[in-house]
Motif scaffolding. Structure first.
Motif, short mmCIF file in Angstrom:
data_model
loop_
_atom_site.label_atom_id
_atom_site.label_comp_id
_atom_site.label_asym_id
_atom_site.label_seq_id
_atom_site.Cartn_x
_atom_site.Cartn_y
_atom_site.Cartn_z
N ASN A 14 3.29 -10.86 -5.53
CA ASN A 14 1.83 -10.76 -5.62
C ASN A 14 1.17 -10.32 -4.32
O ASN A 14 -0.06 -10.33 -4.23
CB ASN A 14 1.24 -12.09 -6.08
N ARG A 15 1.95 -9.93 -3.35
CA ARG A 15 1.39 -9.44 -2.09
C ARG A 15 0.85 -8.03 -2.27
O ARG A 15 1.16 -7.35 -3.25
CB ARG A 15 2.45 -9.44 -0.99
N ALA A 16 0.07 -7.60 -1.29
CA ALA A 16 -0.48 -6.25 -1.32
C ALA A 16 0.65 -5.24 -1.15
O ALA A 16 1.62 -5.48 -0.43
CB ALA A 16 -1.50 -6.08 -0.20
N MET A 17 0.51 -4.11 -1.84
CA MET A 17 1.49 -3.04 -1.71
C MET A 17 1.47 -2.54 -0.27
O MET A 17 0.43 -2.54 0.35
CB MET A 17 1.16 -1.89 -2.67
N PRO A 68 5.63 -5.81 -1.86
CA PRO A 68 6.55 -6.11 -2.98
C PRO A 68 7.64 -5.05 -3.14
O PRO A 68 8.78 -5.38 -3.44
CB PRO A 68 5.63 -6.16 -4.20
N LEU A 69 7.28 -3.79 -2.92
CA LEU A 69 8.29 -2.73 -3.05
C LEU A 69 9.40 -2.90 -2.03
O LEU A 69 10.58 -2.70 -2.32
CB LEU A 69 7.63 -1.36 -2.90
N PHE A 70 9.02 -3.29 -0.81
CA PHE A 70 10.01 -3.53 0.23
C PHE A 70 10.94 -4.67 -0.18
O PHE A 70 12.16 -4.57 -0.06
CB PHE A 70 9.30 -3.87 1.55
#
Length: 128
Positions: free
Chosen positions: A96-99, A102-104
């Protein structure tokens, strides 16, 4: 063998990072492990450093009839498997973190399989 040496340098570097930046790494230690997460951060960092150093030893250095470098390659594979739950926890915690955070975190999951393969490749090459 160049691959073993590169992995050795990689593990020494990441092992040192565990001692320089323990706080963020402590956050991804799975809750099922007993005790202080910082302890597990230091243990995994020490393991990475020791395994990395062992991967840099000459092939002629042996314990019994087995190259220290081969033992270290097996240890690296086991270490990469052992820390995989931390990557899973990171992916869950960071969802739920800012992009692009999460992708990392998600990218670390399949990349860990690359580390498994890298270690296994070194093992196979050293056994030849």
């Amino acid at each position: 063998m160049q691959l073993g040496r590169v992995m050795g340098a990689f593990l020494i570097t990441t092992g040192i990072a565990h001692f320089i930046f323990p706080k963020p790494l402590g956050h991804i230690v799975p809750g099922f492990l007993p005790g202080d997460p910082r302890l597990w951060t230091y243990i995994s960092g020490a393991a990475e450093f020791i395994i990395g150093a062992a991967l840099l030893t000459p092939l002629s250095w042996k314990i019994g009839n087995t190259s220290i470098r081969l033992i270290a390659a097996y240890a690296a594979l086991l270490l990469f498997i052992a820390v995989y739950p931390a990557n899973i926890k990171m992916a869950i915690d960071w969802r739920n973190r800012a992009m692009p955070q999460p992708l990392f975190a998600y990218a670390r999951l399949p990349l860990q399989f690359g580390l498994f393969y890298w270690a296994w490749s070194i093992i196979k090459a050293l056994k030849r």
